[in-house]
Motif scaffolding. Structure first.
Motif, PDB file in Angstrom:
ATOM      1  N   THR A 183       0.854  -1.186   0.000  1.00 52.41           N
ATOM      2  CA  THR A 183       0.000   0.000   0.000  1.00 52.41           C
ATOM      3  C   THR A 183       0.891   1.238   0.000  1.00 52.41           C
ATOM      4  OG1 THR A 183      -0.135   0.092   2.415  1.00 52.41           O
ATOM      5  CG2 THR A 183      -1.830  -1.183   1.268  1.00 52.41           C
ATOM      6  N   THR A 195       0.713   5.581   0.698  1.00 50.27           N
ATOM      7  CA  THR A 195      -0.002   6.784   1.114  1.00 50.27           C
ATOM      8  C   THR A 195       0.762   7.982   0.573  1.00 50.27           C
ATOM      9  OG1 THR A 195      -0.681   5.665   3.149  1.00 50.27           O
ATOM     10  CG2 THR A 195      -0.940   8.050   3.066  1.00 50.27           C
ATOM     11  N   ASP A 250      -2.728  12.865   1.776  1.00 47.38           N
ATOM     12  CA  ASP A 250      -3.264  11.714   2.496  1.00 47.38           C
ATOM     13  C   ASP A 250      -2.360  11.302   3.657  1.00 47.38           C
ATOM     14  OD1 ASP A 250      -5.428  11.623   0.809  1.00 47.38           O
ATOM     15  OD2 ASP A 250      -4.628  10.012  -0.449  1.00 47.38           O
ATOM     16  N   LEU A 251      -1.084  11.711   3.598  1.00 50.58           N
ATOM     17  CA  LEU A 251      -0.186  11.437   4.721  1.00 50.58           C
ATOM     18  C   LEU A 251      -0.703  12.093   5.999  1.00 50.58           C
ATOM     19  CD1 LEU A 251       3.184  12.005   2.846  1.00 50.58           C
ATOM     20  CD2 LEU A 251       2.447   9.822   3.829  1.00 50.58           C
ATOM     21  N   GLY A 284      -3.838  12.698   6.692  1.00 54.10           N
ATOM     22  CA  GLY A 284      -5.003  11.935   7.132  1.00 54.10           C
ATOM     23  C   GLY A 284      -4.637  10.651   7.830  1.00 54.10           C
ATOM     24  N   ARG A 285      -3.481  10.096   7.488  1.00 53.25           N
ATOM     25  CA  ARG A 285      -3.030   8.865   8.146  1.00 53.25           C
ATOM     26  C   ARG A 285      -2.074   9.151   9.294  1.00 53.25           C
ATOM     27  NH1 ARG A 285      -0.695   3.867   5.581  1.00 53.25           N
ATOM     28  NH2 ARG A 285      -1.072   3.266   7.743  1.00 53.25           N
ATOM     29  N   ASN A 286      -1.989  10.413   9.701  1.00 59.16           N
ATOM     30  CA  ASN A 286      -1.146  10.824  10.815  1.00 59.16           C
ATOM     31  C   ASN A 286       0.324  10.482  10.565  1.00 59.16           C
ATOM     32  OD1 ASN A 286      -0.438  11.965  13.275  1.00 59.16           O
ATOM     33  ND2 ASN A 286      -0.855  10.087  14.438  1.00 59.16           N
ATOM     34  N   ASP A 334       4.536   0.863   2.017  1.00 60.09           N
ATOM     35  CA  ASP A 334       4.366  -0.131   3.075  1.00 60.09           C
ATOM     36  C   ASP A 334       4.043  -1.466   2.416  1.00 60.09           C
ATOM     37  OD1 ASP A 334       3.533  -1.724   5.215  1.00 60.09           O
ATOM     38  OD2 ASP A 334       2.240  -0.184   6.098  1.00 60.09           O
ATOM     39  N   ARG A 394       3.948  11.680  14.480  1.00 65.54           N
ATOM     40  CA  ARG A 394       2.893  10.680  14.627  1.00 65.54           C
ATOM     41  C   ARG A 394       2.746  10.238  16.078  1.00 65.54           C
ATOM     42  NH1 ARG A 394       0.219   6.945  11.490  1.00 65.54           N
ATOM     43  NH2 ARG A 394      -0.442   5.052  12.565  1.00 65.54           N
ATOM     44  N   ASP A 413       8.396   9.104  11.850  1.00 60.67           N
ATOM     45  CA  ASP A 413       7.012   8.674  11.632  1.00 60.67           C
ATOM     46  C   ASP A 413       6.941   7.219  11.201  1.00 60.67           C
ATOM     47  OD1 ASP A 413       5.737  10.966  12.414  1.00 60.67           O
ATOM     48  OD2 ASP A 413       5.216  11.650  10.394  1.00 60.67           O
ATOM     49  N   LEU A 450       5.063   4.131  13.212  1.00 60.36           N
ATOM     50  CA  LEU A 450       4.105   3.233  12.568  1.00 60.36           C
ATOM     51  C   LEU A 450       4.551   1.787  12.688  1.00 60.36           C
ATOM     52  CD1 LEU A 450       1.598   2.783  10.775  1.00 60.36           C
ATOM     53  CD2 LEU A 450       3.078   3.186   8.789  1.00 60.36           C
TER      54      LEU A 450
END
Length: 467
Positions: free
Chosen positions: A190, A192, A196-197, A199-201, A220, A306, A326, A330
């Motif tokens: 996937t 990002t 959109d980064l 939005g995905r924190n 990822d 993050r 970040d 994750l």
């Protein structure tokens, strides 16, 4: 761009055993004994050419028809060999085309020398026609030829990615290389991208890359359904101008290699997947370009990561640790059994140990032992650096939780590693601060991009993860 599978076909052992000529590996103090067992014509030719079996020297001996009959590769003495590795790769460059086989080589050195021969066949030919060595090697007995070809393919992939200039290796191209690798090994991926980064924190990845017209992204991908979980995090800064703290022209010249951590992680990932190691692999690559524009992050900005930690930006050229922060946060959320970051992170590491050693940080004694043992076995030198706790205060500016670039210039690699460790959570963790570039040609390592630490880690994983 060569894919891993292309490299496997290119860096491969010869199969024409019947036509292979012998390459006699002779130590300096054994030359006279070897000569005494040879026909008079061979003795005369060797002595007439002044061959002394010095390390790295090669001599082709012709037959009656003038065609090569055999060759000699000088292997020097133990003291000379201890000053380098992949010594017989020099012979690969000196011999005429055709298949060759080792004769007289200590079996304990066969794997290293066979791999070196494969790596000597690498040539980066995307922009200029060139070829690797024409001499091919028959895999020595008791060497796992398929494994070595996979390792060579992973290294070739790393070199190709690093050597490609930034105009052809932006975040989107690095994503495409990851997609090719994921497809080859049926991994799930996937991505990002851009806004959109947020939005995905993943705010730090966005902040570093937002000034470029090539959107930042977090790549990822995951592979494997059994065994312990390994997460690899690679710094993918495809070009680093330094941001508003602009680098000088001389410092910017090699910044195409600032995605060397990501390239090395991808080479290692290929090795792991192609060898079908019994583990669950996750690869995280924050891919960005650190550019200059009106919306670039500024010195003095305070960003929230993050993990929630605030970071004062005291130098926009210390961007690699931001994107890794970040990605590490994750990765830690997935509770892996082992997490490893690889990055061309600091000039301080290069100054400390030079371009030939891969400096790394780890606190776990069993992990350290596995890495040190693996590095020694596969001739991939590493050097352990300290997570020196008294320096923690240097990365705490007071106005924010962390400082991305402590003033003073002391212990730059250590403070960067301490910074990253703050985001690794409770994961068992190691960080490699590599250079990723070979400034001068050496046996099996042409000038240019090079993987560092990947083979040591591959050798360490069975012990480190109890595979």
């Amino acid at each position: 761009m060569s894919t891993a599978s292309d490299a496997t076909r290119t860096l491969a052992f010869a199969t024409d055993e019947a036509g292979a000529l012998p390459l006699h590996v002779v130590e300096a103090d054994a030359l006279d004994t070897w000569l005494q067992a040879q026909p008079g014509a061979v003795q005369t030719w060797v002595r007439a050419n002044g061959f002394t079996a010095a390390l790295g020297k090669t001599l082709v001996v012709p037959g009656d028809d003038g065609a090569p009959l055999l060759a000699l590769a000088g292997y020097g003495d133990a003291a000379a060999r201890a000053r380098g590795r992949f010594h017989l790769a020099a012979a690969a460059a000196a011999l005429p085309a055709g298949p060759w086989r080792f004769e007289g080589l200590d079996p304990a050195r066969a794997e290293e020398e066979a791999l070196g021969w494969l790596l000597a066949g690498y040539a980066f030919d995307r922009y200029h026609a060139q070829t690797g060595n024409a001499a091919r090697l028959i895999a020595p007995e008791d060497v796992d030829a398929a494994r070595l070809e996979i390792i060579a393919a992973g290294e070739a992939l790393t070199r190709d990615l690093i050597n490609t200039p930034a105009n052809d290796m932006g975040p989107e191209t690095l994503e495409a290389a990851c997609a090719d690798l994921a497809k080859t090994h049926s991994a799930q991926m996937t991505v990002t991208t851009g806004a959109d980064l947020l939005g995905r924190n993943l705010p730090l990845i966005h902040a570093v890359g937002r000034a470029s017209d090539r959107a930042p992204r977090l790549i990822d991908f995951s592979w494997g359904t059994r065994g312990p979980a390994l997460t690899l995090v690679g710094k993918g800064v495809c070009f680093d101008t330094g941001g508003l703290n602009l680098k000088s022209g001389s410092s910017m010249g090699l910044m195409k290699k600032d995605m060397g951590g990501a390239a090395t992680v991808l080479g290692l990932a290929h090795m792991i997947m192609a060898l079908d190691l019994p583990l669950r692999l996750r690869v995280l690559i924050p891919a960005v370009e650190n550019a200059v524009s009106a919306n670039a992050m500024r010195p003095g900005d305070i960003l929230t990561s993050r993990s929630g930690k605030s970071i004062e930006i005291n130098n926009t050229d210390a961007e690699g640790r931001l994107v890794l922060a970040d990605a590490l946060s994750l990765g830690a959320e997935g509770a892996p059994d082992l997490m490893i970051s690889m990055a061309t992170l600091t000039g301080a590491a290069r100054v400390a140990v030079g371009p030939d050693l891969a400096p790394y940080y780890a606190d776990d004694a069993a992990l350290v032992a596995a890495i040190e043992d693996g590095a020694a076995r596969v001739a991939d030198p590493v050097w352990r650096m300290p997570f020196h706790a008294p320096y923690e205060a240097l990365i705490e500016p007071g106005i924010a939780d962390l400082d991305n670039a402590p003033s003073g210039g002391f212990a730059g690699s250590i403070t960067a590693a301490l910074f990253l460790r703050r985001f690794a959570g409770d994961a068992r963790y190691a960080h490699f601060d590599i250079y990723g570039w070979n400034p001068t040609a050496a046996p099996a390592r042409p000038k240019g991009g090079v993987g560092m630490g990947a083979r040591a880690l591959l050798a360490a994983l069975p012990k480190a993860l109890s595979l």
